[in-house]
Motif scaffolding. Structure first.
Motif, short mmCIF file in Angstrom:
data_model
loop_
_atom_site.label_atom_id
_atom_site.label_comp_id
_atom_site.label_asym_id
_atom_site.label_seq_id
_atom_site.Cartn_x
_atom_site.Cartn_y
_atom_site.Cartn_z
N THR A 99 0.91 -1.29 0.06
CA THR A 99 0.07 0.05 -0.11
C THR A 99 0.78 1.35 -0.06
OG1 THR A 99 -1.76 -1.14 1.22
CG2 THR A 99 -1.80 1.08 1.26
N ASN B 174 1.24 4.00 -2.98
CA ASN B 174 1.00 5.49 -2.80
C ASN B 174 2.05 6.33 -3.03
OD1 ASN B 174 -1.61 4.90 -1.68
ND2 ASN B 174 -1.13 4.72 0.23
N TYR C 177 -4.94 0.03 -9.96
CA TYR C 177 -4.56 0.80 -8.45
C TYR C 177 -4.14 2.06 -8.73
CZ TYR C 177 -6.41 -3.91 -7.23
OH TYR C 177 -7.25 -5.00 -6.84
N THR D 256 -3.11 -15.96 -3.38
CA THR D 256 -4.43 -15.72 -2.42
C THR D 256 -4.31 -16.21 -1.01
OG1 THR D 256 -5.10 -18.15 -3.61
CG2 THR D 256 -5.95 -16.13 -4.43
N VAL E 182 -4.17 -9.30 -1.64
CA VAL E 182 -5.68 -9.49 -1.20
C VAL E 182 -5.80 -8.68 0.10
CG1 VAL E 182 -7.38 -10.71 -1.07
CG2 VAL E 182 -5.93 -11.08 -2.89
N GLU E 183 -5.20 -9.26 1.16
CA GLU E 183 -5.42 -8.86 2.54
C GLU E 183 -5.00 -7.16 2.74
OE1 GLU E 183 -3.73 -11.77 5.69
OE2 GLU E 183 -2.61 -12.13 4.03
N LEU E 184 -4.05 -6.79 1.92
CA LEU E 184 -3.78 -5.44 1.83
C LEU E 184 -4.68 -4.41 1.12
CD1 LEU E 184 0.08 -5.58 1.68
CD2 LEU E 184 -1.62 -4.99 3.74
N GLY E 185 -5.71 -5.31 0.40
CA GLY E 185 -6.71 -4.41 -0.33
C GLY E 185 -6.65 -4.51 -1.84
N PHE E 186 -5.95 -5.12 -2.32
CA PHE E 186 -5.48 -5.19 -3.75
C PHE E 186 -6.09 -6.49 -4.14
CE2 PHE E 186 -2.25 -2.68 -1.95
CZ PHE E 186 -1.92 -1.71 -2.81
N LYS E 187 -7.51 -6.83 -4.36
CA LYS E 187 -8.25 -7.73 -4.50
C LYS E 187 -7.96 -8.70 -5.78
CE LYS E 187 -12.54 -5.44 -6.02
NZ LYS E 187 -12.41 -5.92 -7.39
N ASP E 188 -7.56 -7.82 -6.98
CA ASP E 188 -7.03 -8.35 -8.29
C ASP E 188 -5.76 -8.92 -8.38
OD1 ASP E 188 -9.79 -7.82 -9.28
OD2 ASP E 188 -9.18 -5.55 -9.63
#
Length: 322
Positions: A140, A144, A174, A225, A238-244
């Motif tokens: 993340t 950023n 993203y 995953t 995925v856990e950090l919000g990047f589901k793809d």
């Protein structure tokens, strides 16, 4: 032209005899050594998974399994060798993502349909890494910071490689601002990160875990995953919000089209048995590789889903061979 009754009977007898012979051959298979063609150099994730499968398949089928490394052109060379081999059950490809994506981004000397999925071996989760002294706390933070100023440099192992797909997903889905720096191999891109020439890359767990554990690289996230058995403290993208972001360096078995179904099924069963062997599981997981196995149908489904998913990334990013 109408065939005479005697000619029709002779043709039917010949056809029936041929089918019976083919069926008997498939039932007796294998009667000689089997060849696994690895389309990469020795020592990488694909090669190590292929050799582990070869050992297990040899035990299950009672015949030697010879591993032939035929690297070149992003796995196209080895894939072409198998695509043009006799479909008799004695030559198989240790396949990777390139068997799905290569035809989307470059010219290949065979059709996708010339190779058929047989079995899943396993996968080495990809890990996004940065220099050990980098300021990024996790993925993340990296994304950023990339949006500030001129962006960041992201190394890949060439057009269409797994790291290239990771970069494409981060950029298109993203908003990461990344400048791709292509290298000829994953080892070269890791060297570039270690020396601080680039800001990050994504590479197979088996390659980067030794550097991470030695404090020479900083792990930002794993792109599969599930967390890596050999490094469970590292969160998934995925856990950090990047589901793809779900991509790995996987290895499977493909065969030349036309290989008898009975042989494909026996090979799939042998690979599945090999990947469930406790010694093999322990050996692979210790290197950061997750053994999978499964049925032939499950691997066909996986390949079809990967083709659709990676195809969407290629289309969105305009990915093509330079």
């Amino acid at each position: 032209m109408t065939l005479a009754p005697s000619r029709r009977r002779a043709l039917l007898v010949a056809l029936s005899t041929g089918l019976l012979a083919a069926g008997a051959s498939a039932q007796q298979w294998p009667t000689k050594p089997i060849h696994f063609v690895v389309p990469f150099s020795a020592g990488g994730a694909n090669d190590l998974m292929g050799r582990a499968a070869a050992d297990g398949v040899s035990k299950a089928l009672g015949q030697p399994v010879v591993v032939d490394n035929k690297p070149g052109a992003g796995a196209v060379l080895g894939s072409d060798v198998v695509a043009k081999s006799a479909p008799d059950g004695y030559t198989f490809l240790i396949s990777a993502a390139g068997v799905v994506s290569n035809s989307m981004i470059r010219k290949v000397p065979y059709k996708d349909s010339d190779l058929v999925p047989v079995a899943m071996i396993g996968l080495a989760p990809s890990v996004i890494v940065a220099p050990a002294n980098s300021p990024y706390k996790d993925l993340t933070d990296f994304v950023n910071k990339s949006k500030q100023g001129q962006g960041l440099h992201f190394a890949t192992a060439g057009t269409g490689s797994t790291p290239h797909f990771v970069e494409g997903l981060l950029e298109k889905n993203y908003g990461a601002k990344l400048d791709v720096v292509p290298y000829k191999s994953g080892s070269e891109s890791i060297t570039a990160v270690l020396s601080g020439q680039v800001d990050a890359t994504s590479e197979a767990s088996i390659v980067v875990l030794p550097y991470i554990k030695a404090g020479k690289l900083k792990a930002l996230a794993t792109t599969w995953t599930q967390r890596i058995s050999a490094y469970p403290e590292l969160p998934t993208a995925v856990e950090l919000g990047f589901k793809d972001i779900r991509i790995a360096h996987w290895a499977g078995v493909h065969a030349p089209a036309g290989t008898p179904l009975a042989i494909l099924d026996k090979m799939a069963e042998a690979v599945d048995k090999a990947m469930k062997d406790p010694a093999t599981v322990q050996r692979l997981k210790g290197m950061g590789i997750e053994p999978i196995g499964g049925t032939r149908a499950s691997f066909v489904k996986f390949v079809d889903e990967e083709r659709a998913r990676l195809g969407a990334v290629v289309k969105a990013t305009g990915m093509k061979e330079e």
